[in-house]
Design a protein around this motif. Structure first.
Motif, PDB file in Angstrom:
ATOM      1  N   GLY A   1       7.180   0.094  15.090  1.00 15.88           N
ATOM      2  CA  GLY A   1       6.301   1.007  14.376  1.00 15.88           C
ATOM      3  C   GLY A   1       7.030   1.993  13.509  1.00 15.88           C
ATOM      4  N   THR A   2       8.336   1.798  13.286  1.00 15.73           N
ATOM      5  CA  THR A   2       9.086   2.755  12.483  1.00 15.73           C
ATOM      6  C   THR A   2       9.772   2.051  11.339  1.00 15.73           C
ATOM      7  OG1 THR A   2      11.041   2.508  13.856  1.00 15.73           O
ATOM      8  CG2 THR A   2       9.512   4.239  14.475  1.00 15.73           C
ATOM      9  N   ALA A   3      10.140   2.838  10.351  1.00 19.16           N
ATOM     10  CA  ALA A   3      10.749   2.271   9.150  1.00 19.16           C
ATOM     11  C   ALA A   3      12.174   1.838   9.419  1.00 19.16           C
ATOM     12  CB  ALA A   3      10.708   3.301   8.031  1.00 19.16           C
ATOM     13  N   PRO A   4      12.655   0.811   8.734  1.00 20.76           N
ATOM     14  CA  PRO A   4      14.001   0.318   8.927  1.00 20.76           C
ATOM     15  C   PRO A   4      15.044   1.099   8.162  1.00 20.76           C
ATOM     16  CG  PRO A   4      12.877  -1.027   7.314  1.00 20.76           C
ATOM     17  CD  PRO A   4      11.904  -0.003   7.772  1.00 20.76           C
ATOM     18  N   GLY A   5      14.645   2.144   7.501  1.00 18.72           N
ATOM     19  CA  GLY A   5      15.566   2.893   6.664  1.00 18.72           C
ATOM     20  C   GLY A   5      15.116   2.783   5.227  1.00 18.72           C
ATOM     21  N   ALA A   6      16.007   3.145   4.300  1.00 21.74           N
ATOM     22  CA  ALA A   6      15.665   3.055   2.883  1.00 21.74           C
ATOM     23  C   ALA A   6      15.333   1.621   2.547  1.00 21.74           C
ATOM     24  CB  ALA A   6      16.821   3.575   2.050  1.00 21.74           C
ATOM     25  N   GLY A   7      14.273   1.399   1.828  1.00 20.25           N
ATOM     26  CA  GLY A   7      13.875   0.047   1.488  1.00 20.25           C
ATOM     27  C   GLY A   7      12.480   0.027   0.930  1.00 20.25           C
TER      28      GLY A   7
ATOM     29  N   GLU B   1       3.621  14.208  12.478  1.00 21.46           N
ATOM     30  CA  GLU B   1       4.402  13.243  13.267  1.00 21.46           C
ATOM     31  C   GLU B   1       3.823  11.836  13.141  1.00 21.46           C
ATOM     32  OE1 GLU B   1       6.649  14.781  17.094  1.00 21.46           O
ATOM     33  OE2 GLU B   1       4.498  15.116  17.266  1.00 21.46           O
ATOM     34  N   LEU B   2       2.506  11.725  13.240  1.00 21.49           N
ATOM     35  CA  LEU B   2       1.864  10.417  13.187  1.00 21.49           C
ATOM     36  C   LEU B   2       1.958   9.809  11.792  1.00 21.49           C
ATOM     37  CD1 LEU B   2      -1.258  11.258  15.364  1.00 21.49           C
ATOM     38  CD2 LEU B   2       0.681   9.806  16.008  1.00 21.49           C
ATOM     39  N   ALA B   3       1.841  10.646  10.762  1.00 23.56           N
ATOM     40  CA  ALA B   3       1.934  10.149   9.389  1.00 23.56           C
ATOM     41  C   ALA B   3       3.302   9.531   9.129  1.00 23.56           C
ATOM     42  CB  ALA B   3       1.679  11.287   8.407  1.00 23.56           C
ATOM     43  N   ALA B   4       4.343  10.071   9.739  1.00 20.13           N
ATOM     44  CA  ALA B   4       5.690   9.535   9.562  1.00 20.13           C
ATOM     45  C   ALA B   4       5.858   8.184  10.249  1.00 20.13           C
ATOM     46  CB  ALA B   4       6.720  10.521  10.102  1.00 20.13           C
ATOM     47  N   ARG B   5       5.104   7.965  11.322  1.00 26.84           N
ATOM     48  CA  ARG B   5       5.268   6.746  12.104  1.00 26.84           C
ATOM     49  C   ARG B   5       4.274   5.650  11.741  1.00 26.84           C
ATOM     50  NH1 ARG B   5       7.218  10.972  14.091  1.00 26.84           N
ATOM     51  NH2 ARG B   5       9.021  10.956  15.514  1.00 26.84           N
ATOM     52  N   TYR B   6       3.118   6.038  11.227  1.00 27.65           N
ATOM     53  CA  TYR B   6       2.086   5.062  10.882  1.00 27.65           C
ATOM     54  C   TYR B   6       1.555   5.361   9.477  1.00 27.65           C
ATOM     55  CZ  TYR B   6       2.299   4.751  15.963  1.00 27.65           C
ATOM     56  OH  TYR B   6       2.740   4.632  17.258  1.00 27.65           O
ATOM     57  N   PRO B   7       2.319   5.025   8.430  1.00 25.93           N
ATOM     58  CA  PRO B   7       1.905   5.326   7.052  1.00 25.93           C
ATOM     59  C   PRO B   7       0.901   4.297   6.530  1.00 25.93           C
ATOM     60  CG  PRO B   7       4.054   4.271   7.035  1.00 25.93           C
ATOM     61  CD  PRO B   7       3.670   4.422   8.482  1.00 25.93           C
ATOM     62  N   ILE B   8      -0.324   4.398   7.035  1.00 27.66           N
ATOM     63  CA  ILE B   8      -1.343   3.394   6.754  1.00 27.66           C
ATOM     64  C   ILE B   8      -2.631   4.088   6.313  1.00 27.66           C
ATOM     65  CG2 ILE B   8      -2.502   1.338   7.657  1.00 27.66           C
ATOM     66  CD1 ILE B   8      -0.530   1.399  10.012  1.00 27.66           C
ATOM     67  N   SER B   9      -3.342   3.502   5.371  1.00 26.12           N
ATOM     68  CA  SER B   9      -4.633   4.042   4.950  1.00 26.12           C
ATOM     69  C   SER B   9      -5.610   4.065   6.125  1.00 26.12           C
ATOM     70  CB  SER B   9      -5.229   3.177   3.831  1.00 26.12           C
ATOM     71  OG  SER B   9      -4.513   3.337   2.641  1.00 26.12           O
ATOM     72  N   GLY B  10      -6.573   4.989   6.034  1.00 27.11           N
ATOM     73  CA  GLY B  10      -7.491   5.153   7.162  1.00 27.11           C
ATOM     74  C   GLY B  10      -6.786   5.820   8.313  1.00 27.11           C
ATOM     75  N   ALA B  11      -6.039   6.888   7.991  1.00 29.21           N
ATOM     76  CA  ALA B  11      -5.096   7.480   8.931  1.00 29.21           C
ATOM     77  C   ALA B  11      -5.709   7.785  10.291  1.00 29.21           C
ATOM     78  CB  ALA B  11      -4.518   8.760   8.319  1.00 29.21           C
TER      79      ALA B  11
ATOM     80  N   GLN C   1      -4.953  -9.674   7.996  1.00 26.08           N
ATOM     81  CA  GLN C   1      -4.429  -9.361   6.667  1.00 26.08           C
ATOM     82  C   GLN C   1      -3.363 -10.334   6.199  1.00 26.08           C
ATOM     83  OE1 GLN C   1      -6.205  -7.078   5.164  1.00 26.08           O
ATOM     84  NE2 GLN C   1      -7.293  -7.045   7.110  1.00 26.08           N
ATOM     85  N   VAL C   2      -2.224 -10.335   6.813  1.00 31.03           N
ATOM     86  CA  VAL C   2      -1.125 -11.190   6.348  1.00 31.03           C
ATOM     87  C   VAL C   2      -0.553 -11.990   7.497  1.00 31.03           C
ATOM     88  CG1 VAL C   2      -0.484  -9.805   4.346  1.00 31.03           C
ATOM     89  CG2 VAL C   2       0.471  -9.237   6.556  1.00 31.03           C
ATOM     90  N   GLY C   3      -1.439 -12.481   8.369  1.00 29.07           N
ATOM     91  CA  GLY C   3      -0.988 -13.337   9.444  1.00 29.07           C
ATOM     92  C   GLY C   3      -0.751 -12.602  10.738  1.00 29.07           C
ATOM     93  N   GLY C   4      -1.042 -11.331  10.804  1.00 28.60           N
ATOM     94  CA  GLY C   4      -0.869 -10.597  12.039  1.00 28.60           C
ATOM     95  C   GLY C   4       0.402  -9.793  12.037  1.00 28.60           C
TER      96      GLY C   4
ATOM     97  N   PHE D   1       3.293  -3.829   9.862  1.00 28.37           N
ATOM     98  CA  PHE D   1       2.048  -3.517  10.556  1.00 28.37           C
ATOM     99  C   PHE D   1       1.016  -4.629  10.380  1.00 28.37           C
ATOM    100  CE2 PHE D   1       3.806   0.743   9.666  1.00 28.37           C
ATOM    101  CZ  PHE D   1       3.817   1.261  10.948  1.00 28.37           C
ATOM    102  N   GLY D   2       1.361  -5.644   9.578  1.00 24.19           N
ATOM    103  CA  GLY D   2       0.441  -6.747   9.364  1.00 24.19           C
ATOM    104  C   GLY D   2      -0.405  -6.623   8.126  1.00 24.19           C
ATOM    105  N   TYR D   3      -0.043  -5.736   7.200  1.00 22.41           N
ATOM    106  CA  TYR D   3      -0.858  -5.529   6.005  1.00 22.41           C
ATOM    107  C   TYR D   3      -0.078  -5.879   4.742  1.00 22.41           C
ATOM    108  CZ  TYR D   3      -3.627  -2.834   9.323  1.00 22.41           C
ATOM    109  OH  TYR D   3      -4.359  -2.447  10.418  1.00 22.41           O
ATOM    110  N   GLY D   4      -0.768  -6.509   3.790  1.00 24.30           N
ATOM    111  CA  GLY D   4      -0.186  -6.748   2.486  1.00 24.30           C
ATOM    112  C   GLY D   4      -0.405  -5.552   1.582  1.00 24.30           C
ATOM    113  N   GLN D   5       0.429  -5.433   0.556  1.00 21.47           N
ATOM    114  CA  GLN D   5       0.312  -4.317  -0.386  1.00 21.47           C
ATOM    115  C   GLN D   5      -0.764  -4.640  -1.412  1.00 21.47           C
ATOM    116  OE1 GLN D   5       2.393  -1.236  -0.413  1.00 21.47           O
ATOM    117  NE2 GLN D   5       0.493  -0.789  -1.494  1.00 21.47           N
ATOM    118  N   GLN D   6      -1.988  -4.198  -1.153  1.00 22.64           N
ATOM    119  CA  GLN D   6      -3.094  -4.428  -2.081  1.00 22.64           C
ATOM    120  C   GLN D   6      -3.376  -3.194  -2.939  1.00 22.64           C
ATOM    121  OE1 GLN D   6      -5.907  -5.860   1.090  1.00 22.64           O
ATOM    122  NE2 GLN D   6      -6.186  -7.564  -0.345  1.00 22.64           N
ATOM    123  N   LEU D   7      -3.347  -2.017  -2.322  1.00 22.47           N
ATOM    124  CA  LEU D   7      -3.535  -0.783  -3.078  1.00 22.47           C
ATOM    125  C   LEU D   7      -2.284  -0.509  -3.908  1.00 22.47           C
ATOM    126  CD1 LEU D   7      -5.019   1.314  -0.136  1.00 22.47           C
ATOM    127  CD2 LEU D   7      -6.299   0.297  -2.024  1.00 22.47           C
TER     128      LEU D   7
END
Length: 531
Positions: free
Chosen positions: A11-17, A90-100, A517-520, A26-32
């Motif tokens: 659930g966390t970012a791998p670093g710069a990228g 704290e949660l926004a940093a760990r789960y940067p997903i729409s529909g927060a 979304q993108v296969g789970g 998280f299982g989501y494609g970049q649509q927005l």
């Protein structure tokens, strides 16, 4: 406050990228479309709070209850909401997903809890859009009497009068047509207008504060008095007056709603959430003090009935006063736009999981504009319907304001309470942001901050939903209005449970986030970054 993470976590970012690759985990494609930078992210939260809109809208109501001493509800609510914002950061940093709020609650307590939390949040946001649009009535007729379409220029423009309430519907629906069109056109236009509006609002706040303090009639020590308060036990009146501060200081989480459209959201969003609330808290406090010290009178009833608009036109004259009111009108429009955008992202996030009625339409993103068109239209139409209720029932205005905030506080509680349970069971994962820095964290203060935030929220939900006739029943004899908050919240939860149960039966089990979304979440497919 940050703490380093000794290990990676899914659930966390791998670093710069790439934000796209991060979202895919998280299982989501970049649509927005990722078109939101740091300032636009801050603007989303600041314009939802919109101190010019909300303080102007409800200053008179707060003062009518608590008099000058109602000022102290502001730092009290600010302190409580700051604790909530720290948890959200704290949660926004760990789960940067729409529909927060929906996503955070689901990942902390499961999708059953997350769904009902998201449902309550959506209904609350739709009501908030309607209430924000109503605020035009508190401003435009004071700028030019021609804006009083219903009844003509000589009619009573007060939102709680018959002519004022009906005119508020006309102006509000017209504004909703514009904000819906902007949301449909694309996030770039929304971000541009929101950012420009926030610049105008900040400059307007500064000019307003200078003007009010420059025309002071009395010392700021007046906030230590109860001058102008209604008759009755003062604690009860003071708690009722806190509606104004509670109404203003929500929506700072909007930056989280735009996470999938924000560049480097793990690094950006936590800071913009906190910055939006802190800037709003300081600016709002100065406006409140300025209004109290510059008002021609605190006891003749004008401040309670006409609010800050009367102070401006009296103290600054027609030209200067109307220029500042024009800034307020811009803030109202941008606030309505920001709230509608936030609500549409919540609907979209739930619909793409097939967790919302008419999910096929509401969970679809336009390839051309990169926006959830169906969700944007739904929120706009829902707000217009809520506004229409005000046509024949002018007493709905204050009830609607209190009710929408009670709903948002309840939804926020659906995040902070599960978060507290998670902390007590082991805490949140660590990790790094897009630049390789440790994610925002409260560290050892997390449990204490979270626990006090939950206590505060429970107290405020009870306070906001309390069946006060002076808030919910201005007719003085309509029982369902007096208990409208409890009835509406109960009905909302009941309808939500029925819808969720039917949804589970239709899909054969609970929602699995990202699985459609993108296969789970476990096997995300590569997706292209939109141009």
């Amino acid at each position: 406050m940050t703490v380093p993470a000794p290990r990676a976590h899914p659930g966390t970012a791998p670093g710069a990228g790439s934000e796209t690759g991060d979202l895919g985990r998280f299982g989501y494609g970049q649509q927005l479309h990722r078109s939101v930078g740091p300032f636009a992210s801050f603007a989303a939260g600041f314009s939802f709070v919109s101190i010019l809109t909300t303080v102007f809208q409800l200053f008179g109501l707060g003062f009518s209850f608590g008099g000058a001493g109602f000022f102290w509800t502001w730092p009290t609510v600010f302190a409580g909401q700051l604790l909530v914002a720290l948890c959200f950061a704290e949660l926004a940093a760990r789960y940067p997903i729409s529909g927060a709020v929906f996503q955070w609650s689901s990942r902390l307590a499961g999708t059953d809890v997350g769904w009902i939390t998201g449902w309550v949040m959506v209904v609350g946001q739709v009501l908030t859009v309607a209430t924000a649009a109503i605020a035009l009535q508190a401003v435009l007729p004071s700028i030019w009497s021609g804006f009083q379409v219903i009844g003509g220029p000589g009619a009573d423009p007060s939102p709680t009068s018959s002519t004022g309430a009906q005119n508020a519907v006309v102006l509000g629906v017209a504004l909703l047509v514009v904000t819906t069109a902007v949301n449909v056109i694309g996030v770039r236009l929304m971000a541009l207008l929101t950012s420009a509006g926030v610049v105008i609002e900040i400059l307007g706040v500064a000019a307003l504060v200078i003007a009010l303090f420059g025309h002071a009639e009395r010392s700021p020590a007046v906030v230590a008095t109860t001058t102008g308060a209604a008759e009755g036990p003062y604690l009860s009146l003071w708690l009722a007056s806190s509606l104004m501060a509670a109404y203003v200081m929500v929506g700072f989480d909007s930056a989280g709603e735009l996470s999938e459209e924000t560049r480097a959201p793990r690094a950006t969003t936590p800071r913009t959430i906190l910055r939006a609330l802190v800037v709003s808290g300081i600016g709002g406090a100065l406006i409140l003090v300025g209004g109290l010290i510059a008002a021609p009178s605190l006891t003749d009833g004008t401040l309670a009935s006409q609010g800050l608009a009367s102070v401006l036109t009296t103290r600054l004259g027609d030209v200067s006063g109307r220029l500042l009111l024009a800034c307020v009108a811009i803030a109202v429009a941008v606030c309505t736009l920001a709230v509608q955008t936030s609500g549409s992202r919540m609907v979209y996030s739930m619909a793409r999981e097939r967790a919302f009625p008419f999910a096929g339409v509401l969970g679809r993103v336009s390839v051309r504009t990169g926006t959830p068109v169906g969700a944007s239209v739904l929120v706009g139409v829902g707000a217009a319907i809520a506004l229409a209720v005000n046509w024949h029932q002018s007493a709905v205005f204050t009830a609607l304001a209190s009710l929408c905030i009670a709903m948002l506080y309840l939804a926020y509680l659906g995040v902070t309470l599960p978060l507290l349970v998670r902390r007590l069971r082991g805490g949140l994962p660590g990790g790094v942001d897009e630049f390789g820095r440790p994610l925002f964290s409260l560290g050892r203060w997390g449990v204490a901050v979270n626990a006090v935030a939950v206590v505060y929220q429970v107290a405020m939900v009870v306070n906001l939903a309390w069946p006060r006739a002076a808030v919910y029943d201005l007719t003085g004899g309509t029982w369902w209005l007096r208990f409208s908050a409890l009835l509406f919240i109960g009905a909302t939860v009941l309808v939500g449970l029925v819808l969720h149960r039917r949804n589970r039966a239709r899909h054969g089990g609970p929602i699995v986030l990202g699985a459609l979304q993108v296969g789970g979440p476990a096997r995300p497919e590569p997706v292209e970054e939109p141009a």
